[in-house]
Design an enzyme around this catalytic site. Structure first.
Site, PDB file in Angstrom:
ATOM      1  N   CYS A 100       7.089  -2.443   4.870  1.00  0.00           N
ATOM      2  CA  CYS A 100       7.763  -3.409   4.004  1.00  0.00           C
ATOM      3  C   CYS A 100       8.065  -4.649   4.842  1.00  0.00           C
ATOM      4  CB  CYS A 100       9.054  -2.802   3.456  1.00  0.00           C
ATOM      5  SG  CYS A 100      10.173  -4.019   2.740  1.00  0.00           S
ATOM      6  N   CYS A 104       9.908 -10.634   0.371  1.00  0.00           N
ATOM      7  CA  CYS A 104       9.695 -10.820  -1.078  1.00  0.00           C
ATOM      8  C   CYS A 104      10.984 -10.785  -1.882  1.00  0.00           C
ATOM      9  CB  CYS A 104       8.763  -9.750  -1.633  1.00  0.00           C
ATOM     10  SG  CYS A 104       7.621  -9.080  -0.452  1.00  0.00           S
ATOM     11  N   THR A 191      17.132  -4.758   1.864  1.00  0.00           N
ATOM     12  CA  THR A 191      15.875  -4.908   2.585  1.00  0.00           C
ATOM     13  C   THR A 191      15.883  -6.185   3.430  1.00  0.00           C
ATOM     14  OG1 THR A 191      14.721  -3.750   0.828  1.00  0.00           O
ATOM     15  CG2 THR A 191      13.384  -5.159   2.236  1.00  0.00           C
ATOM     16  N   GLU A 258      16.564  -1.641   6.240  1.00  0.00           N
ATOM     17  CA  GLU A 258      17.571  -1.628   5.162  1.00  0.00           C
ATOM     18  C   GLU A 258      18.941  -1.579   5.817  1.00  0.00           C
ATOM     19  OE1 GLU A 258      16.307  -1.690   2.005  1.00  0.00           O
ATOM     20  OE2 GLU A 258      14.253  -1.291   2.664  1.00  0.00           O
ATOM     21  N   HIS A 293      10.284  -8.171  -8.921  1.00  0.00           N
ATOM     22  CA  HIS A 293      10.117  -7.234  -7.796  1.00  0.00           C
ATOM     23  C   HIS A 293       9.247  -6.037  -8.190  1.00  0.00           C
ATOM     24  CE1 HIS A 293      10.923  -6.869  -3.630  1.00  0.00           C
ATOM     25  NE2 HIS A 293      11.364  -5.630  -3.729  1.00  0.00           N
ATOM     26  N   TYR A 297       5.532  -4.832  -6.246  1.00  0.00           N
ATOM     27  CA  TYR A 297       5.078  -3.522  -5.758  1.00  0.00           C
ATOM     28  C   TYR A 297       3.604  -3.273  -6.072  1.00  0.00           C
ATOM     29  CZ  TYR A 297       9.644  -1.820  -4.224  1.00  0.00           C
ATOM     30  OH  TYR A 297      10.803  -1.632  -3.536  1.00  0.00           O
ATOM     31  N   CYS A 300       2.400  -5.169  -2.539  1.00  0.00           N
ATOM     32  CA  CYS A 300       2.763  -4.670  -1.196  1.00  0.00           C
ATOM     33  C   CYS A 300       2.387  -3.211  -0.996  1.00  0.00           C
ATOM     34  CB  CYS A 300       4.249  -4.896  -0.932  1.00  0.00           C
ATOM     35  SG  CYS A 300       5.375  -3.737  -1.736  1.00  0.00           S
ATOM     36  N   GLU A 457      11.030   4.102  -1.098  1.00  0.00           N
ATOM     37  CA  GLU A 457      11.172   2.773  -1.680  1.00  0.00           C
ATOM     38  C   GLU A 457      10.284   2.625  -2.919  1.00  0.00           C
ATOM     39  OE1 GLU A 457       9.898  -0.765   0.501  1.00  0.00           O
ATOM     40  OE2 GLU A 457      11.901  -1.549   0.176  1.00  0.00           O
TER      41      GLU A 457
HETATM   42 FE1  SF4 Z   1       9.251  -4.789   0.817  1.00  0.00          FE
HETATM   43 FE2  SF4 Z   1       7.368  -4.605  -1.047  1.00  0.00          FE
HETATM   44 FE3  SF4 Z   1       9.856  -5.344  -1.701  1.00  0.00          FE
HETATM   45 FE4  SF4 Z   1       8.218  -6.959  -0.307  1.00  0.00          FE
HETATM   46  S1  SF4 Z   1       7.925  -6.244  -2.415  1.00  0.00           S
HETATM   47  S2  SF4 Z   1      10.388  -6.579   0.088  1.00  0.00           S
HETATM   48  S3  SF4 Z   1       7.157  -5.497   0.971  1.00  0.00           S
HETATM   49  S4  SF4 Z   1       9.219  -3.358  -0.919  1.00  0.00           S
HETATM   50 FE    FE Z   2      11.648  -3.169  -1.936  1.00  0.00          FE
END
Ligand code: SF4
Ligand code: FE
Length: 492
Positions: A100, A104, A191, A258, A293, A297, A300, A457
């Site tokens: 991660c 983001c 995060t 985290e 968000h 996902y 990422c 996560e």
């Molecule tokens: Fe982390 Fe994915 Fe959230 Fe970006 S989108 S902060 S990589 S969990």
């Molecule tokens: Fe996240």
């Protein structure tokens, strides 16, 4: 100011006085702490990739505020093309870090705040949108990392924020002054919070009038007076503290982060307050941030999935089983699942639309479907990776054994000789050390510190599965579907 490089970003963190605690102690030099540094390297990658002409199209964008080139992580999406590029950028970052990369949450918070503040102002005549634009301009010009902070501790989940026995279970306005507000409470599992220059705080759920004091959104520097963080530990994290640790870490360079972020009566000047009591907009801000968000996902986790699939294929090769049909089929299944997630990320972006203020937002139903799939598929991908890797990924001796010259055998063999002999695989294609490396990488991502980012996560980040199911129910238009069926079936 120009966009920063990864090295400049790391140096910029040293100028902050962020208060960080771990294992019951204050960490003075957290930038170089072996447990924290991999997560900083990960964020640094979002800067370095933006400097690479090869990735310019994905990693940078043109600011709609200034017309200048900026890092896409600070951008307000201006089209569905921007939304799709965001997902592609996240896949790339996942591929380069297998972790991660944290940045983001800020990007998603900017986009949620941008459109929501506009709509609050329209109803209440406030000036939150202009304030937010000013803050965003500062972020873009200085190429900053911002923690988008949403999740409150919540205490007894059966009680509303105002009804909690401890009023601090949700971040709240404790005092209103002429020049700003004093806030109190905490945000959990934040995060990249330690690695962020600023925090952008949002409410955690829709609120009613009685929760007015909890309907608050603001920005503050990570080293604001009264703000501190307690580091969240991860599985196998102390391996990073071992002398000369390398192979056993699986992913030596990168990791996620985290922390618990505490606001111990922090003063926020009015210019950084973007919601203060407009409880009827808390739900909108939450839905938009979560929607963005959940889209994220689909990028990422797919990028990390690419690396997991690659590692599983390597493990098969190193074990000499890559030609077995069931192995090929498992790799096909993993690819199918991973690309399905990507399709969802791209689809909710391509089906996005303009908000009232002109910025672009994802298709909410599809973004929620995307994240719902993410709560499942990475688990199946990891299951298949473990199947292919074999049990050795959790039973083999440590790196120090493989390197030990302590004689233990009758013919003078050392512990290292014995380990290298018995853990050799297909030595036409790999050394025993390479075999260890790929298995330790899989251990790290399936069960170790990176499992935070790839597994749990995937379940709980951007909202737990039930949160998506509620949104899917709301947006699923069952009545419309019933009408379709009625018409064709000819019911009266
Ligand atoms: Fe982390 Fe994915 Fe959230 Fe970006 S989108 S902060 S990589 S969990
Ligand atoms: Fe996240």
């Amino acid at each position: 100011m120009a966009m920063m490089t990864g090295a400049q970003y790391i140096e910029s963190l040293r100028k902050l006085n962020t208060r960080v605690y771990m294992f019951g102690e204050k960490i003075e030099n957290w930038v170089d702490h072996p447990m924290i540094r991999p997560s900083i390297n990960c964020v640094a990658m979002t800067y370095d990739l933006a400097q690479d002409p090869q990735h310019e199209d994905l990693m940078t964008a043109t600011s709609h505020l200034t017309g200048e080139k900026i890092n896409r992580f600070g951008h307000i999406h201006q089209s569905t093309d921007d939304l799709m590029k965001k997902v592609k950028m996240q896949r790339l970052c996942g591929q380069k870090t297998a972790s991660c990369f944290q940045r983001c949450v800020g990007m998603d918070a900017f986009n949620a705040e941008y459109s929501t503040t506009y709509e609050i102002d329209k109803k209440y005549g406030t000036d939150y949108h202009e304030r937010f634009k000013k803050f965003l301009l500062y972020v873009q010009e200085n190429d900053l990392v911002v923690d988008g902070a949403m999740t409150d501790p919540k205490g007894n989940r059966g009680l509303a924020p105002h009804a909690q026995p401890d009023p601090d279970m949700y971040v709240r306005i404790k005092e209103v002054r002429e020049d700003g507000i004093v806030v109190r409470g905490a945000k959990v599992h934040q995060t990249g919070s330690i690695n962020s220059h600023w925090h952008l705080v949002m409410p955690t759920q829709a609120m009613k009038e009685a929760d007015k004091d909890y309907a608050v959104s603001f920005a503050c520097p990570s080293d604001a007076e009264g703000l501190y963080m307690i580091y969240g530990r991860q599985s196998c994290d102390t391996r990073k503290l071992e002398d000369g640790a390398d192979v056993d870490l699986g992913n030596k360079q990168f990791g996620g982060q985290e922390a618990l972020v505490v606001f111990d009566d922090v003063f926020i000047p009015n210019e950084y307050v973007f919601m203060a009591g407009e409880y009827d907009f808390a739900g909108m801000l939450v839905e938009r941030f979560s929607g963005f968000h959940r889209q994220s996902y689909g990028g990422c986790k797919v990028g990390v999935g690419d690396v997991v699939i690659g590692a599983a294929a390597l493990a098969a090769e190193y074990n000499g089983v890559e030609k077995a049909s069931h192995i090929k089929d498992k790799l096909i299944e993993m690819t199918h699942l991973n690309e399905t997630l990507y399709c969802c990320g791209i689809a909710c972006s391509a089906d996005g639309c303009a908000t009232e203020c002109g910025s672009y937002i994802i298709n909410m139903l599809e973004a929620n479907v995307c994240k719902q799939n993410v709560t499942r598929f990475p688990y199946e991908i990891v299951r298949l990776a473990e199947d292919i890797a074999g049990g050795l990924m959790v039973t083999m001796p440590g790196e120090k054994d493989f390197k030990s010259d302590l004689v233990v055998g009758k013919n003078g063999e050392t512990i290292g000789d014995v380990c290298n002999k018995y853990f050799a695989g297909n030595d036409d294609v790999c050394s025993t050390e390479d075999r260890m490396r790929v298995l330790r990488f899989l251990e790290n991502i399936c069960l170790g510190s990176s499992a935070v980012g790839y597994r749990t996560e995937s379940m709980h980040g951007a909202g737990s599965p039930q949160a998506q199911r509620i949104m899917i129910q709301r947006q699923g238009n069952i009545e419309g579907k019933k009408a379709l069926a009625k018409e064709i079936a000819g019911t009266k």
